[in-house]
Write a protein that holds these residues in place. Structure first.
Motif, mmCIF file in Angstrom:
data_model
loop_
_atom_site.group_PDB
_atom_site.id
_atom_site.type_symbol
_atom_site.label_atom_id
_atom_site.label_comp_id
_atom_site.label_asym_id
_atom_site.label_seq_id
_atom_site.Cartn_x
_atom_site.Cartn_y
_atom_site.Cartn_z
ATOM 1 N N LEU A 238 6.090 24.296 41.601
ATOM 2 C CA LEU A 238 5.975 23.341 40.359
ATOM 3 C C LEU A 238 6.598 22.061 40.366
ATOM 4 O O LEU A 238 7.773 22.082 40.915
ATOM 5 C CB LEU A 238 6.265 23.868 38.961
ATOM 6 C CG LEU A 238 5.827 25.210 38.748
ATOM 7 C CD1 LEU A 238 6.332 26.014 37.469
ATOM 8 C CD2 LEU A 238 4.339 25.473 38.761
ATOM 9 N N CYS A 239 5.920 20.909 40.153
ATOM 10 C CA CYS A 239 6.526 19.728 39.950
ATOM 11 C C CYS A 239 6.574 19.352 38.202
ATOM 12 O O CYS A 239 5.865 19.650 37.695
ATOM 13 C CB CYS A 239 5.449 18.502 40.586
ATOM 14 S SG CYS A 239 4.991 18.791 42.086
ATOM 15 N N VAL A 240 7.976 18.981 38.066
ATOM 16 C CA VAL A 240 8.071 18.919 36.837
ATOM 17 C C VAL A 240 8.855 17.571 36.342
ATOM 18 O O VAL A 240 9.701 17.114 37.000
ATOM 19 C CB VAL A 240 9.286 20.083 36.323
ATOM 20 C CG1 VAL A 240 9.575 20.036 34.949
ATOM 21 C CG2 VAL A 240 8.296 21.552 36.765
ATOM 22 N N GLY A 241 8.487 17.084 35.318
ATOM 23 C CA GLY A 241 8.933 15.557 34.901
ATOM 24 C C GLY A 241 8.232 15.183 33.498
ATOM 25 O O GLY A 241 7.105 15.575 32.970
ATOM 26 N N HIS A 242 8.898 14.068 32.979
ATOM 27 C CA HIS A 242 8.173 13.325 32.129
ATOM 28 C C HIS A 242 7.291 12.487 32.707
ATOM 29 O O HIS A 242 6.997 12.340 33.949
ATOM 30 C CB HIS A 242 9.317 12.209 31.476
ATOM 31 C CG HIS A 242 10.473 12.669 30.739
ATOM 32 N ND1 HIS A 242 10.156 13.431 29.335
ATOM 33 C CD2 HIS A 242 11.678 13.099 31.310
ATOM 34 C CE1 HIS A 242 11.242 14.140 29.017
ATOM 35 N NE2 HIS A 242 12.223 14.046 30.264
ATOM 36 N N VAL A 243 5.972 12.231 31.788
ATOM 37 C CA VAL A 243 4.847 11.595 32.167
ATOM 38 C C VAL A 243 4.466 10.688 31.383
ATOM 39 O O VAL A 243 4.944 10.279 30.334
ATOM 40 C CB VAL A 243 3.705 12.696 32.158
ATOM 41 C CG1 VAL A 243 3.873 13.823 33.117
ATOM 42 C CG2 VAL A 243 3.625 13.198 30.467
ATOM 43 N N LYS A 244 3.557 9.547 31.916
ATOM 44 C CA LYS A 244 3.025 8.465 31.248
ATOM 45 C C LYS A 244 2.183 8.784 30.382
ATOM 46 O O LYS A 244 1.997 8.254 29.161
ATOM 47 C CB LYS A 244 2.273 7.513 32.285
ATOM 48 C CG LYS A 244 2.952 7.148 33.777
ATOM 49 C CD LYS A 244 2.072 6.548 34.647
ATOM 50 C CE LYS A 244 2.586 6.370 35.994
ATOM 51 N NZ LYS A 244 1.613 6.024 36.974
ATOM 52 N N GLY A 245 1.609 10.021 30.211
ATOM 53 C CA GLY A 245 0.823 10.577 29.181
ATOM 54 C C GLY A 245 -0.132 11.775 29.910
ATOM 55 O O GLY A 245 -0.038 12.116 31.079
ATOM 56 N N PHE A 246 -0.559 12.461 28.824
ATOM 57 C CA PHE A 246 -1.513 13.700 29.242
ATOM 58 C C PHE A 246 -3.065 13.412 29.167
ATOM 59 O O PHE A 246 -3.426 12.767 27.931
ATOM 60 C CB PHE A 246 -1.081 15.063 28.270
ATOM 61 C CG PHE A 246 0.268 15.269 28.587
ATOM 62 C CD1 PHE A 246 0.723 16.306 29.733
ATOM 63 C CD2 PHE A 246 1.210 15.208 27.634
ATOM 64 C CE1 PHE A 246 1.832 16.802 30.015
ATOM 65 C CE2 PHE A 246 2.620 15.717 27.967
ATOM 66 C CZ PHE A 246 2.753 16.438 28.993
ATOM 67 N N PHE A 247 -3.865 13.773 30.202
ATOM 68 C CA PHE A 247 -5.154 13.588 29.933
ATOM 69 C C PHE A 247 -5.526 14.472 28.739
ATOM 70 O O PHE A 247 -5.001 15.554 28.343
ATOM 71 C CB PHE A 247 -5.739 14.036 31.164
ATOM 72 C CG PHE A 247 -5.853 13.310 32.358
ATOM 73 C CD1 PHE A 247 -6.822 12.126 32.436
ATOM 74 C CD2 PHE A 247 -5.017 13.369 33.292
ATOM 75 C CE1 PHE A 247 -6.900 11.208 33.536
ATOM 76 C CE2 PHE A 247 -4.796 12.418 34.358
ATOM 77 C CZ PHE A 247 -5.976 11.269 34.550
ATOM 78 N N LEU B 206 11.917 16.572 39.591
ATOM 79 C CA LEU B 206 12.348 18.046 39.649
ATOM 80 C C LEU B 206 11.193 18.839 40.387
ATOM 81 O O LEU B 206 10.106 18.831 39.838
ATOM 82 C CB LEU B 206 12.802 18.833 38.345
ATOM 83 C CG LEU B 206 13.230 20.286 38.404
ATOM 84 C CD1 LEU B 206 14.393 20.491 39.114
ATOM 85 C CD2 LEU B 206 13.264 20.642 36.869
ATOM 86 N N ASN B 207 11.583 19.750 41.097
ATOM 87 C CA ASN B 207 10.401 20.740 41.675
ATOM 88 C C ASN B 207 11.140 22.034 41.359
ATOM 89 O O ASN B 207 12.447 22.283 41.405
ATOM 90 C CB ASN B 207 10.360 20.587 43.257
ATOM 91 C CG ASN B 207 9.418 19.340 43.559
ATOM 92 O OD1 ASN B 207 9.164 19.272 44.702
ATOM 93 N ND2 ASN B 207 9.245 18.269 42.591
ATOM 94 N N ILE B 208 10.250 23.156 41.018
ATOM 95 C CA ILE B 208 10.750 24.478 40.871
ATOM 96 C C ILE B 208 9.763 25.377 41.629
ATOM 97 O O ILE B 208 8.778 25.229 41.501
ATOM 98 C CB ILE B 208 10.688 24.647 39.375
ATOM 99 C CG1 ILE B 208 11.616 23.832 38.450
ATOM 100 C CG2 ILE B 208 11.297 26.305 39.081
ATOM 101 C CD1 ILE B 208 11.655 23.957 36.918
#
Length: 233
Positions: free
Chosen positions: A195-204, A121-123
């Motif tokens: 904005l690029c929006v989505g689930h992630v592998k993890g956060f830094f 998703l982009n917003i």
């Protein structure tokens, strides 16, 4: 009952100003501290519509000068459209690289600065400074308050997304006029955030640009001035 202090009498519509309990307070600060600008960690999994609705509602509850609510949110899911935006980014990013000193260009080109096609998703967030009418309370002497208000909405969205376990990446290396043409955005509107929006592998566990050796966060003390401006030594 008479009041012995100088506090004002309760007014209809007011709710408690008591602080959050410890868990609630810590959750707010945790969202702030662990929010990240996500670039290369997006997963293709779709976002739950109920979670997206909560995130957008949080954005819409942002403060706005004169209650002008100048923001709009364009949700972009089609890969074809996202690819067109990615092409605009690629052109702008190549131009941006040339602006850095020769010693920094290779490092800049190695950074992944967008997740336009990898995020599901982009917003695109716009601002309409005409929405509040010809005269907006609080904006009579600072014309850019619509932009400030819209950025507050983006920050609300970002923090709510983090609380939902959803990543957000802000893409600012774009040609505004070309993006507006792709999305059919009227000329009178400003493009404030993409904005690029989505689930992630993890956060830094810290800002990615700091991890990549681009720049370090400066200490808070260097940004605080008492009673007036103070030049740094």
């Amino acid at each position: 009952m008479s009041r012995s202090d100088d506090r004002p009498e309760p007014t209809d519509g007011l709710t408690s100003g008591a602080p959050f309990d410890v868990a609630g307070r810590d959750a707010v600060y945790r969202a702030i501290a662990t929010r990240r600008d996500v670039r290369g960690e997006f997963l293709p999994d779709p976002i739950d519509e109920a979670a997206l609705a909560r995130i957008l509602d949080a954005a819409h509850r942002a403060p706005s000068v004169g209650l002008s609510q100048p923001w709009d949110f364009i949700l972009i899911r089609r890969l074809e459209t996202r690819q067109r935006i990615a092409d605009i980014f690629a052109d702008a990013n190549a131009q941006a690289a040339e602006r850095f000193p020769a010693g920094k260009r290779d490092q800049y080109r190695a950074l992944k600065l967008a997740g336009i096609t990898s995020a599901p998703l982009n917003i695109c967030i716009t601002s309409d400074r005409e929405r509040g009418g010809p005269v907006i309370l609080g904006a009579t002497h600072m014309a850019d308050t619509d932009l400030f208000s819209t950025v507050c909405a983006i920050q609300n969205l970002w923090l709510a997304a983090r609380a939902e376990g959803i990543g957000v990446g802000w893409v600012s290396i774009l040609h505004e006029d070309r993006v507006k043409a792709v999305l059919g955005i009227p000329e009178r509107l400003r493009l404030v955030g993409y904005l690029c929006v989505g689930h992630v592998k993890g956060f830094f566990d810290g800002p990615e640009l700091e991890k990549r050796g681009w720049k370090r966060r400066s200490p808070l003390a260097s940004h605080i001035h008492e009673e007036g401006w103070r030049e740094e030594d």
